[in-house]
Design an enzyme around this catalytic site. Sequence first.
Site, PDB file in Angstrom:
ATOM      1  N   VAL A  37       8.940  -7.257  12.481  1.00 45.41           N
ATOM      2  CA  VAL A  37       8.036  -6.116  12.420  1.00 45.41           C
ATOM      3  C   VAL A  37       6.674  -6.635  11.973  1.00 45.41           C
ATOM      4  O   VAL A  37       6.558  -7.336  10.964  1.00 45.41           O
ATOM      5  CB  VAL A  37       8.534  -5.031  11.452  1.00 45.41           C
ATOM      6  CG1 VAL A  37       7.600  -3.834  11.466  1.00 45.41           C
ATOM      7  CG2 VAL A  37       9.950  -4.603  11.811  1.00 45.41           C
ATOM      8  N   ASP A 145      19.956   5.252  13.272  1.00 43.63           N
ATOM      9  CA  ASP A 145      19.806   4.006  12.514  1.00 43.63           C
ATOM     10  C   ASP A 145      19.324   4.306  11.103  1.00 43.63           C
ATOM     11  O   ASP A 145      18.446   3.623  10.583  1.00 43.63           O
ATOM     12  CB  ASP A 145      18.822   3.073  13.230  1.00 43.63           C
ATOM     13  CG  ASP A 145      18.824   1.662  12.649  1.00 43.63           C
ATOM     14  OD1 ASP A 145      19.879   1.230  12.143  1.00 43.63           O
ATOM     15  OD2 ASP A 145      17.768   1.002  12.687  1.00 43.63           O
TER      16      ASP A 145
END
Length: 301
Positions: A37, A145
């Site tokens: 990320v 998630d």
Amino acid sequence: MQSPAPPPACEPLRPGDPALVGGYRVLARLRDGAGTVYLATTQSGVRLAVRRLPARLADDAGFRSRLKARITTVQRARSPYLAAVFDGHADETGAWVATEHAPGPSLAWAVAEAGALPVTAVRTLARALAEALQALHDAGAAHGDLTASAVRLTEAGPRLDAFGAPDPAGPPADDVPHLGRVALHAATGRAVHDDGAGLDACPDELRGPLARILAGDHPEPLAELGGDAPRPGWLPSGVAALLPAYLAEPPGRDDAAAAGPVPAPRWGRSTRPVMLPPAAPPPPGVFAGPPATRPDLRRGR
């Protein structure tokens, strides 16, 4: 003795990391995200968290089609406790999704660094996450998630990554026990791998409601948990001490600034197919959202 400085929130870019993703300048790597990320910025200075998806997924034309549909659906969701999807793209060369950057540690990192949250903070966390999930479910999407790594803790309140799983396997109802696991992890500091683990270490006033959430019984357990909306000071001091690291300038920003201006994203005119339209996501209520069989997480409903 002086307390040690909190660890930096970002890591410098590594050889091979991109300078740009979709026209957004990549500034650094976020340390406590799931997978790769990046912290990135728009030309106007809006900070984004850009997640690169595995190349094997981008090779699948069916997945790319489902990803486009998911981004469009998730963008309908509105909640102050969601880090909204800003942009995204997928073709044979790769796939990525950019969400609003929430300047705070993930819940997983905060618990690892500062320990379990107090009961009042757990109640606030659970209420905010329930509202965020409800917004996603109202838009016709499951999160898929919900883990402690998908939740960021900021002074303004928790922020759930709105994108969730790129290709959720289960229905919205599956998000409910995951909410219980995240709240239980926050309350105990223990990793929760199944629905019964950790309840013995849970504070008495949370044990019953969390047990029922873990079992998928709703919405009464959420009403029982109570909890106020996040207010200034809602975070315990140990977690609040981590926040300045997430507001600091990322490493290597001066070098990135010297590279010159970033070209503005060319919506719909790139040589790569851009998935999202140029207009901002519509305001609440414009889309009704497709009907879905989902749990209603609103308190008292």
